[in-house]
Each structure stands twice: as C-alpha cells, then as structure tokens.
Design a protein around this motif. Structure first.
Motif, PDB file in Angstrom:
ATOM      1  N   TRP A  98     -22.267-109.218  42.598  1.00 34.70           N
ATOM      2  CA  TRP A  98     -23.336-109.583  41.666  1.00 34.70           C
ATOM      3  C   TRP A  98     -23.299-108.785  40.370  1.00 34.70           C
ATOM      4  O   TRP A  98     -23.899-109.166  39.365  1.00 34.70           O
ATOM      5  CB  TRP A  98     -24.709-109.427  42.334  1.00 34.70           C
ATOM      6  N   GLU A  99     -22.556-107.672  40.355  1.00 30.02           N
ATOM      7  CA  GLU A  99     -22.476-106.823  39.163  1.00 30.02           C
ATOM      8  C   GLU A  99     -21.324-107.230  38.240  1.00 30.02           C
ATOM      9  O   GLU A  99     -21.161-106.667  37.158  1.00 30.02           O
ATOM     10  CB  GLU A  99     -22.293-105.363  39.621  1.00 30.02           C
ATOM     11  N   LEU A 100     -20.525-108.196  38.661  1.00 30.19           N
ATOM     12  CA  LEU A 100     -19.362-108.583  37.879  1.00 30.19           C
ATOM     13  C   LEU A 100     -19.745-109.487  36.712  1.00 30.19           C
ATOM     14  O   LEU A 100     -20.812-110.107  36.697  1.00 30.19           O
ATOM     15  CB  LEU A 100     -18.330-109.274  38.776  1.00 30.19           C
ATOM     16  N   THR A 101     -18.849-109.569  35.749  1.00 29.61           N
ATOM     17  CA  THR A 101     -19.074-110.360  34.541  1.00 29.61           C
ATOM     18  C   THR A 101     -18.356-111.701  34.657  1.00 29.61           C
ATOM     19  O   THR A 101     -17.454-111.859  35.487  1.00 29.61           O
ATOM     20  CB  THR A 101     -18.538-109.610  33.317  1.00 29.61           C
ATOM     21  N   PRO A 102     -18.720-112.679  33.797  1.00 35.48           N
ATOM     22  CA  PRO A 102     -17.996-113.960  33.819  1.00 35.48           C
ATOM     23  C   PRO A 102     -16.490-113.791  33.645  1.00 35.48           C
ATOM     24  O   PRO A 102     -15.709-114.496  34.285  1.00 35.48           O
ATOM     25  CB  PRO A 102     -18.625-114.726  32.649  1.00 35.48           C
ATOM     26  N   PRO A 127     -26.883-113.757  50.287  1.00 34.34           N
ATOM     27  CA  PRO A 127     -28.137-113.956  49.559  1.00 34.34           C
ATOM     28  C   PRO A 127     -29.287-113.073  50.027  1.00 34.34           C
ATOM     29  O   PRO A 127     -30.127-112.683  49.216  1.00 34.34           O
ATOM     30  CB  PRO A 127     -28.456-115.440  49.791  1.00 34.34           C
ATOM     31  N   GLY A 128     -29.342-112.742  51.321  1.00 31.14           N
ATOM     32  CA  GLY A 128     -30.453-111.945  51.837  1.00 31.14           C
ATOM     33  C   GLY A 128     -30.588-110.605  51.141  1.00 31.14           C
ATOM     34  O   GLY A 128     -31.628-110.294  50.551  1.00 31.14           O
ATOM     35  N   PRO A 129     -29.559-109.756  51.179  1.00 32.68           N
ATOM     36  CA  PRO A 129     -29.663-108.466  50.510  1.00 32.68           C
ATOM     37  C   PRO A 129     -29.755-108.574  48.998  1.00 32.68           C
ATOM     38  O   PRO A 129     -30.310-107.686  48.343  1.00 32.68           O
ATOM     39  CB  PRO A 129     -28.383-107.740  50.932  1.00 32.68           C
ATOM     40  N   ALA A 130     -29.218-109.648  48.421  1.00 39.82           N
ATOM     41  CA  ALA A 130     -29.332-109.820  46.968  1.00 39.82           C
ATOM     42  C   ALA A 130     -30.788-109.972  46.559  1.00 39.82           C
ATOM     43  O   ALA A 130     -31.246-109.358  45.581  1.00 39.82           O
ATOM     44  CB  ALA A 130     -28.526-111.037  46.524  1.00 39.82           C
ATOM     45  N   ILE A 131     -31.543-110.759  47.317  1.00 40.83           N
ATOM     46  CA  ILE A 131     -32.962-110.927  47.022  1.00 40.83           C
ATOM     47  C   ILE A 131     -33.726-109.638  47.341  1.00 40.83           C
ATOM     48  O   ILE A 131     -34.547-109.167  46.554  1.00 40.83           O
ATOM     49  CB  ILE A 131     -33.554-112.103  47.814  1.00 40.83           C
ATOM     50  N   LEU A 146     -25.719-114.901  41.803  1.00 35.75           N
ATOM     51  CA  LEU A 146     -24.365-115.338  41.461  1.00 35.75           C
ATOM     52  C   LEU A 146     -24.380-116.734  40.850  1.00 35.75           C
ATOM     53  O   LEU A 146     -25.032-117.635  41.384  1.00 35.75           O
ATOM     54  CB  LEU A 146     -23.483-115.378  42.718  1.00 35.75           C
ATOM     55  N   PRO A 147     -23.629-116.946  39.773  1.00 41.74           N
ATOM     56  CA  PRO A 147     -23.505-118.294  39.193  1.00 41.74           C
ATOM     57  C   PRO A 147     -22.451-119.097  39.951  1.00 41.74           C
ATOM     58  O   PRO A 147     -21.330-119.299  39.477  1.00 41.74           O
ATOM     59  CB  PRO A 147     -23.087-118.002  37.749  1.00 41.74           C
ATOM     60  N   ILE A 148     -22.800-119.552  41.142  1.00 43.27           N
ATOM     61  CA  ILE A 148     -21.800-120.150  42.032  1.00 43.27           C
ATOM     62  C   ILE A 148     -21.130-121.369  41.405  1.00 43.27           C
ATOM     63  O   ILE A 148     -19.912-121.540  41.492  1.00 43.27           O
ATOM     64  CB  ILE A 148     -22.433-120.509  43.399  1.00 43.27           C
ATOM     65  N   GLY A 149     -21.920-122.224  40.762  1.00 45.05           N
ATOM     66  CA  GLY A 149     -21.336-123.397  40.122  1.00 45.05           C
ATOM     67  C   GLY A 149     -20.293-123.018  39.088  1.00 45.05           C
ATOM     68  O   GLY A 149     -19.188-123.593  39.042  1.00 45.05           O
ATOM     69  N   MET A 160     -31.671-122.171  47.635  1.00 42.86           N
ATOM     70  CA  MET A 160     -32.906-122.000  46.876  1.00 42.86           C
ATOM     71  C   MET A 160     -32.678-121.074  45.682  1.00 42.86           C
ATOM     72  O   MET A 160     -33.220-121.291  44.588  1.00 42.86           O
ATOM     73  CB  MET A 160     -34.004-121.440  47.776  1.00 42.86           C
ATOM     74  N   MET A 161     -31.882-120.030  45.861  1.00 43.47           N
ATOM     75  CA  MET A 161     -31.544-119.147  44.752  1.00 43.47           C
ATOM     76  C   MET A 161     -30.811-119.903  43.654  1.00 43.47           C
ATOM     77  O   MET A 161     -31.088-119.723  42.459  1.00 43.47           O
ATOM     78  CB  MET A 161     -30.673-117.985  45.246  1.00 43.47           C
ATOM     79  N   GLN A 162     -29.892-120.770  44.058  1.00 45.54           N
ATOM     80  CA  GLN A 162     -29.146-121.544  43.069  1.00 45.54           C
ATOM     81  C   GLN A 162     -30.050-122.545  42.344  1.00 45.54           C
ATOM     82  O   GLN A 162     -29.876-122.804  41.149  1.00 45.54           O
ATOM     83  CB  GLN A 162     -27.975-122.263  43.730  1.00 45.54           C
ATOM     84  N   ALA A 163     -31.023-123.102  43.070  1.00 49.56           N
ATOM     85  CA  ALA A 163     -31.970-124.024  42.431  1.00 49.56           C
ATOM     86  C   ALA A 163     -32.772-123.290  41.359  1.00 49.56           C
ATOM     87  O   ALA A 163     -32.972-123.811  40.253  1.00 49.56           O
ATOM     88  CB  ALA A 163     -32.906-124.629  43.482  1.00 49.56           C
ATOM     89  N   TRP A 164     -33.218-122.075  41.671  1.00 50.09           N
ATOM     90  CA  TRP A 164     -33.934-121.274  40.673  1.00 50.09           C
ATOM     91  C   TRP A 164     -33.013-120.940  39.503  1.00 50.09           C
ATOM     92  O   TRP A 164     -33.377-121.059  38.340  1.00 50.09           O
ATOM     93  CB  TRP A 164     -34.438-119.981  41.310  1.00 50.09           C
TER      94      TRP A 164
END
Length: 464
Positions: A273-277, A294-298, A305-308, A341-345
C-alpha cells in the motif's frame, strides 16, 4: 482405479475459466484429484454422488498471505493496533511472539485452516516466520501435520529474521536465526515437503520476513538458493518500512529488492500500500504479484490499493487474510467482500471500480497464478477438484440469484459455505469438518493458548 464423484444437478457452476462460463442445472464428474467433465445430465459411471440441487458451485478460494500462528493473539486487549504504526506494532507484538512454542504453532494453525476451509478456501499460503528458542525448527513440520489432518492444500512460507534489535530491527533475540541455519532448514523442508507435481498438496516458499529485519545476505542468499531449488519467494514490502530503508540504504525497498534480484515471476509481495504508481509498473513488468490484505489495511488506516489500475498495467493482484494479529478473521470470503467494498469506495475517488466477479477471480485465478499453480483456480477439465458450494435455496438469498458470478462479494455471502472439496475429497460439509473431532481439538488448543500465551500476556500487560 481412482474413485469417481458425480456432483449432480447444481443450480449453477461458476467456472472462472477463460471464457467466464457459467453452467446452469448441470453436473460435474470428478475422478481422483481432478475434474473430468462438466455438462448436463451426465451418465458416466461413478462411485459416489453429491446432490447439488439449489447449490451454486465455485472454484476453491486461494489465500496468498497469512500468519497462522497469530490466531492465538486474536481479540487481545493488550495490543491496540489501530493506534500504532507498523514498526511500533511489530516492536510490541514480537515481545509476545517470542513465547510461542511448537504446540502453539500446531494448535493455532488448526483454527486458521479450519476457518479458511469453512469459508471456501481450499489452498492456503502461510508466511511462517515465528521460529523461537521454544519452537526450534519444528513450525513448518507442525503446520504440515495440521494441514494433513484437515485436508487443506498447503504452501508453507519458510520465513526468517536475522537482524538483532541493537542493529535496528524489531526482533527479540529469542526469535533470531542466522542466514546459514535458515538455509539449512529450507533445504531440509524442501526435500521433505515440496511437491511440484500437478495436484500437489504441499509446497515450500522461501520467505524472509521483511527487509528491515534481516541482513542483506539473508535476501541475496534466498534468491540464489530458491532459484537453484525451483521454489518461489515472498516477503512483506511497501507497508511502512520505506522511511527506514531510505535512511539505512539510501533507497526505497522495491529498488533495493530489484538490485539484489528479489523480483520476478517467481516472487510475490504482501501489502504494497506504500508503493507508488511507478513502482506498481515495475512490479508488473517484473511479473511480481501483490497479495492484497484488506482487513489489516482498513484496521491500520492505510491507503487503498488501486487494483483496477494495477491490473491495467499487467500486474497480478491476489487476496490474503493476513495474520490474526491484524485481522481477527481467517475467512477469505469476508476478505473478498471487504476488498470489493474498499474498491467501490476507491472508485468514487478515482473511477473504475472492479466488479464483484472480478474480485472472485482475484481470489481464485490470480491466487493460483501467484502460487504458480496452473492446475488450480478454475473449474474445468484437468484442473484440480478444489471447489466450494453455497446453498442458494435459503430464504436470506431469495431475490439475489440473478447473477451467481457477482453474488458473493456483492451481497455479502460471508458465512460458512455448504460444502468444501479439496483434491476431490469433501473436507467440510453442512457445518462439519469431515476428518477431525473439532470439539476435542478446540479444547486442547484452548488449554495450550492459556498456558503458553494468555496467562503470560496478561502478566506482561499488568507489569506495564
């Protein structure tokens, strides 16, 4: 002659294959460990039949990052993770981890594996780095014992920490190993447990815990040894350590890993999660996957993460529960729902949300690719017979059955599944693990938890 099972009259079989096919009112023939045929009204001879009326059938979920031993520090009031940075949390939690012995490894692995199986996960990678003076070199052996009992397909990550606290790590002396003893044990367990053949039930991954807690040679020697032995590699990366790495080595962690060869299609990282594009692009070009947890990230309040975007770059994102010190659940169904749900947000901020079905494929197809398992991840002939079933005939799902592909993450189907099959064997059905006495194991595990961790943790907390 291998035994055959016919799954009869499934309401839907969601294959996650290359054509994204869904078979309605269909059957599946399984022989030994593999799928042989899918279609309507199959008449092939078979030894056993499973009535799948009203059931949705899915490929088994694949967990690509976990720490099973941490199930014994779940719901622990003495560790307030949301109010700490990752290095601060590591400094505190390792003082507890150093008390772990091989009985804790065994009995804490069982509930993690059981939780995974009951929620449709059939293949799991665990990052086992808790080698203490009390465990000796037994952790992977004890976990293999637990996996064999329950019937889960298990990839063991042999972790290590080699850098002492006085040289800048968060690791107590009781949890340190040398690089040489780590390599020697990797050689031992690869000989014992690493099976690269199709439908393998056990494999080994070389997985130094994280760059900030080991000497550089631990990683460089891992690269050489893993590629010599033909095993994959894994580590934590991009989860808050970059500031330390820049101060220590003058470069960010991914650059450091790239320079020593710890990147490639045989490597995947946890978190990121700390990485850049730009760094996601580096990972994609190298073929190095990312296990999204996702659990620990929240819980930690970390960036989403920008998964898409990562997938558009050609990156492979898979799904992990992570350890129970930072995610008190070992349900990959729950992680899948949370991740979507994270990705939807996130899409409201950036645009382009992935679909719930795409999240299912991240947890199946991408998980298999991450672990190097082209025999798993989808339901089609010659693939391993790893699957789970959801009862779609229950009242609470009424009105949701228009699209079985999107059902799980979108509608929050996160409870126990109806059936889980691994390698052609039913290991969980209708609320019960089929191979063990759950009550007996639970009682034994609670006794071990109290003796080794619960009472000492309370005493440690009371001392301030």
């Amino acid at each position: 002659m291998e035994s055959t099972i016919l799954i009869r009259n499934a309401r839907a079989i969601v294959t996650c294959d290359g054509q994204d096919r869904v078979y309605y009112d269909s059957d599946m023939l399984i022989q030994g460990p593999k799928i042989v045929k899918i279609g309507k009204n199959l008449t092939d001879p078979h030894d056993q039949e499973i009535d799948a009326t009203d059931k949705f059938v899915y490929p088994g979920l694949i967990n690509t990052h976990h720490h099973f031993f941490q199930t014994f520090v779940r719901n622990l009031k003495t560790i307030d993770y949301p109010n700490m940075t990752v290095p601060q949390w590591l400094d505190k939690i390792y003082r507890i981890f150093q008390m772990v012995d091989d009985q804790v490894i065994y009995y804490s692995s069982l509930p993690a594996m059981a939780d995974l199986l009951k929620h449709g996960c059939t293949c799991a990678f665990d990052h086992q780095y808790c080698f203490t003076k009390a465990t000796g070199k037994a952790p992977v052996d004890r976990q293999m014992e637990a996996a064999s009992q329950l019937g889960i397909r298990y990839h063991a990550g042999r972790g290590v920490n080699t850098l002492p606290r006085e040289e800048g790590s968060t690791i107590p002396a009781n949890m340190l190993e040398t690089t040489d003893e780590y390599l020697k044990d990797c050689e031992r367990i690869i000989k014992l447990y690493h099976d690269p053949k199709p439908y393998s039930m056990s494999q080994i991954v070389m997985a130094p815990c994280q760059p900030i807690n080991s000497y550089p040679e631990t990683f460089t020697e891992t690269v050489t040894f893993a590629r010599e032995k033909g095993v994959r590699m894994h580590t934590h990366l991009g989860e808050g350590e970059n500031e330390i790495m820049v101060e220590r080595w003058g470069k960010r962690t991914l650059d450091w890993c790239g320079e020593i060869g710890f990147l490639g299609p045989d490597v995947w990282i946890a978190h990121g999660w700390e990485l850049t594009p730009k760094e996601y692009e580096v990972l994609a070009k190298a073929g190095t996957g990312v296990s999204h947890c996702p659990g620990p990230a929240i819980l930690g309040g970390f960036p989403i993460l920008p998964i898409g975007q990562m997938q558009e770059m050609g990156g492979c994102v898979s799904l992990g529960c992570d350890g129970s010190a930072t995610n008190d659940s070992s349900s990959l169904l729950d992680s899948m729902r949370t991740a979507w749900m994270m990705q939807a947000w996130h899409s409201k901020q950036r645009g382009g949300c992935i679909s719930p079905y795409e999240m299912l494929k991240i947890a199946t197809v991408n998980g298999a690719k991450t672990l190097g398992r082209n025999d798993l991840g989808s339901l089609e002939p010659e693939k391993g017979a790893d699957l789970f079933m959801v009862d779609a005939g229950v009242l609470e799902l009424t009105g949701t059955l228009h699209d079985p592909r999107n059902l799980l993450a979108r509608t929050g189907v996160t409870g126990n599944v109806w059936l889980t099959m691994v390698n052609g064997q039913v290991v969980f059905q209708d609320g019960h693990l089929t191979r063990v006495d759950e009550g007996k194991l639970a009682r034994e595990g609670e006794a071990v938890c109290t003796k080794v961790l619960r009472e000492p943790c309370e005493a440690f907390h009371n001392l301030g």
